[in-house]
Design an enzyme around this catalytic site. Structure first.
Site: not given
Length: 745
Positions: A341, A621
């Site tokens: 990502e 996260e």
């Protein structure tokens, strides 16, 4: 830009495999007097590493970085005067890597989003004492050869064969360079910051495991001697699972470097890739001799802000925030630095920008990124993409619909320049971004429902609400229309204040009128008679308060209800990306400081401090990226280096320490610590455009608080209630403490 005038883009033919090396011999005249200056300007679609006589030019790595390539291509200039000798013969080389331009991007298997092969351009200008110039530019006179880099990719890693021969020279392919998209590199370069030695080295059945004690971003540096042709395989991960590298969170990113030794003394750095890791495993290390260290890589951002307090865990958490920001500023502000990502998600920096601008000198870095945001926004009819640069054009989101503006993520067009302006006082930041702010608001206003609120569109909402199932992070308890309308209101108010700062009074009044209309529509659509907000979740109350969409009694009622929800949850954080950054702020504004501290200092999951007990050295996260039983969260998105949930650091700076700008750029400063919880002291500092501002408070056994602070002589200081009678001291009093706190990372 004229610094690359008439230079051509070079591309290697298909006969040159791997990362091509472009070569040109350069003769420096000796009959023109002394060499008074020499500048090498370079750019690339991909990455470029210039060298003279085999020695790298400059300190930058991963250059020229990632931009909105269709509009902006950075030019990097190097002073190489000391590297050239009149009468000498030199070899000028340009190593080209795939980088973001033609390597893998995103988690959907995309490769070559911008192009199939890297291309480079350069121009060497030599000036002499007699006033003459000699110019060497990229053109057909260059050649391409095979480099030791067999393969390179940011996600998958680098294959480096030091036994590989350069081989024959091949003619290059040339094409015109569109000078209209060339821009100067105003933002900081990506550089090596420091090296970290392993804290443990453990033999394994297949090699050797290195623990560096800190989750970081960069690559390994090996100084090694081994047999010619011996292969080392370097794999990376952020955490261990069952004593082995936890590779699943990387998804499809291989994060693996392969090194073939030359047979001599090799010093190795795979500089055409980077990894996010704490642990590295090297297959084949037992058969060689040498040393291993981790090289920390990121944008060259000067440290400006510090924090420390009497709670060691809270101080450690703040250090984790700093490390996460460092790891996610490799050229652009990213969400994470390790998996497939590593994109410039706009929502993360939207909520984190105030904390970032306290911790580091972010002005050049974020102004450069905002230029990319504006370029992508213009290419999308006013819509701010989810990621900048937009590596996912036309991406159909989870809903299956084509992308549209989305709250908080698209609001980065407003929230980020405002944060930079508050920290820097540079009015140009607002002037550059004001049209972009207006275009964003106009786009969203066209999307409002008949009720006059922002509902019906796809929204990320309170992304990663901990009550959402691991496999569906968008399933928050808060209503997405409520979150979106609150975020829109904040953007309208900030745009009005921007118009005021720019002397556009009539436009400011028009935006304030629009905000008033939105407040009425919000109340009609989402508030009940008891001022309960639709979905009755912590995030909707927190964002409702800080966005200003709730006023007076409604704001106080929201704060009281938020405090009830927080207490009912045992002072655990029941909110995600949209709500968590603002929980403590909303509680404080509405008279619930004790609840804010209990929330901040809570150890029960989900909380900011609970990951510390599991060895966190960066912000995660998910609140439970690593679960209490030592297993990795089964959710598809499980990064151990995400700064978004660390945005509460802004409240820590403004409230725990009590330092905030009372005017843009800290032209006036407010010292307003709000002691609470079990803390007995706290201190912090920020290097402002005017000089050092620092504050320290200490509470004695009787509960009395003593405050000491410093600020530049020309800066007016406003003191909050706890700072009444505070002692103003010279900056030298804080110098040693500031240096020590900054060194804690």
């Amino acid at each position: 830009m004229n610094v690359l005038r008439d230079a051509l883009l070079l591309e290697a033919p298909a006969t040159v495999s791997g990362a091509p090396l472009f070569v040109r011999r350069v003769s420096v005249p000796s009959d023109r007097g002394a060499l008074t200056g020499a500048t090498l300007a370079v750019t690339a679609e991909g990455l470029v590493e210039p060298a003279i006589d085999g020695v790298a030019v400059g300190d930058a790595v991963l250059s020229p970085g990632w931009t909105a390539y269709h509009s902006r291509l950075r030019v990097i200039e190097h002073d190489v005067t000391a590297r050239l000798v009149p009468g000498g013969e030199h070899e000028l080389t340009l190593l080209a890597g795939n980088g973001w331009y033609c390597g893998r991007l995103g988690w959907m298997g995309a490769r070559g989003v911008y192009g199939d092969r890297p291309r480079v351009a350069a121009l060497l200008t030599m000036t002499f004492a007699d006033g003459s110039e000699v110019i060497i530019r990229t053109d057909e006179s260059w050649h391409a050869v095979c480099s030791p880099v067999v393969a390179d990719d940011l996600y998958d890693g680098q294959y480096l064969d030091l036994a590989r021969e350069r081989g024959a020279e091949h003619p290059v392919l040339v094409s015109a360079l569109e000078t209209g998209r060339l821009v100067a590199a105003h933002g900081p370069a990506i550089v090596r910051h420091e090296s970290v030695t392993p804290v443990t080295v453990t033999p394994t059945p297949t090699g050797t495991l290195f623990d560096f004690g800190q989750n970081l971003v960069g690559w390994l540096r090996l100084r090694v001697h081994g047999p010619r042709g011996h292969r080392l395989v370097l794999t990376h991960a952020e955490v261990l699972d069952g004593g082995e590298l936890a590779r699943r969170p990387l998804r499809s990113a291989r994060a693996e470097d392969t090194i073939i030794l030359s047979g001599g003394d090799d010093e190795i750095e795979p500089t055409l890739t980077f990894h996010g890791f704490r642990y590295a495993h090297i297959e084949g290390w037992a058969e060689v001799t040498g040393t291993v260290e981790a090289v920390v890589v990121g944008s060259d951002l000067p440290r400006t802000g510090t924090f420390a307090c009497s709670d060691a865990d809270l101080t450690r958490f703040h250090r984790n925030v700093v490390w996460s920001l460092r790891g996610n500023t490799v050229g652009i502000p990213t969400d994470c630095p390790q998996r497939d990502e590593r994109l410039g998600w706009t929502g993360d920096i939207a909520v984190f920008a105030p904390a970032a601008c306290y911790l580091f000198e972010m002005t050049g870095f974020l102004r450069d990124w905002l230029a990319d945001l504006r370029a992508e926004q213009q290419a999308n009819d006013g819509r701010v993409p989810y990621v900048v640069p937009d590596a996912l054009p036309g991406w159909a989101v989870i809903s299956g619909e084509e992308p549209e503006s989305v709250a908080i993520w698209s609001d980065a067009a407003v929230w980020v320049p405002w944060a930079v302006w508050e920290a820097s006082g540079e009015l140009a930041v607002l002037a550059e971004s004001y049209p972009s702010m207006c275009a964003h608001l106009d786009r969203v206003r066209s999307r409002l429902s008949p009720r006059g609120v922002w509902e019906g569109d796809f929204q990320f909402g309170d992304w990663l609400d901990p009550t959402a199932p691991p496999e569906n992070p968008i399933q928050a308890v808060s209503d997405p229309g409520v979150i979106a309308t609150e975020a829109l209101h904040r953007s309208i108010l900030l745009t009005a204040r921007t118009a005021d700062a720019l002397g556009r009074g009539e436009e400011a009044e028009a935006w304030r009128a629009e905000a008033a209309r939105l407040r009425r529509a919000f109340a009609d659509a989402y508030l009940d008679a008891d001022c309960r907000i639709l979905s009755d979740a912590p995030a909707v109350y927190a964002l409702g308060i800080v966005s200003g969409i709730l006023e007076g009694d409604a704001a106080q009622a929201a704060g009281d209800r938020l405090a009830e929800l927080v207490r009912a949850a045992g002072h655990r954080v029941i909110a995600g990306f949209a709500g968590a950054p603002y929980l403590c702020d909303a509680l404080t504004r509405t008279g619930h400081l004790d609840d804010a501290y209990a929330l901040l200092l809570g150890r029960d999951e989900p909380s900011w401090l609970s990951p510390l007990a599991r060895g966190a050295t960066t912000v995660w996260e998910r609140w439970d990226s690593l679960r209490a039983d030592g297993t990795v969260n089964p959710g598809e998105m499980t990064s151990f280096n995400h700064y978004a949930l660390g945005a509460v650091a802004d409240w820590m700076h403004r409230t725990v320490v009590g330092i905030s700008p009372a005017a843009p750029g800290y032209a006036r400063v407010r010292i307003d610590p709000r002691p609470g919880g079990v803390l007995t002291w706290a201190r912090g500092s920020v290097m402002t455009p005017h000089g050092l501002v620092a504050a320290h408070w200490q509470q004695d056994a009787a509960g009395s608080v003593r405050v000491t602070y410093c600020a530049p002589d020309e800066v007016e200081v406003e003191l909050g209630p706890a700072a009444t009678g505070a002692q103003r001291v010279d900056a030298s009093t804080f110098a040693g403490i500031v240096a020590a706190d900054a060194a804690l990372v």
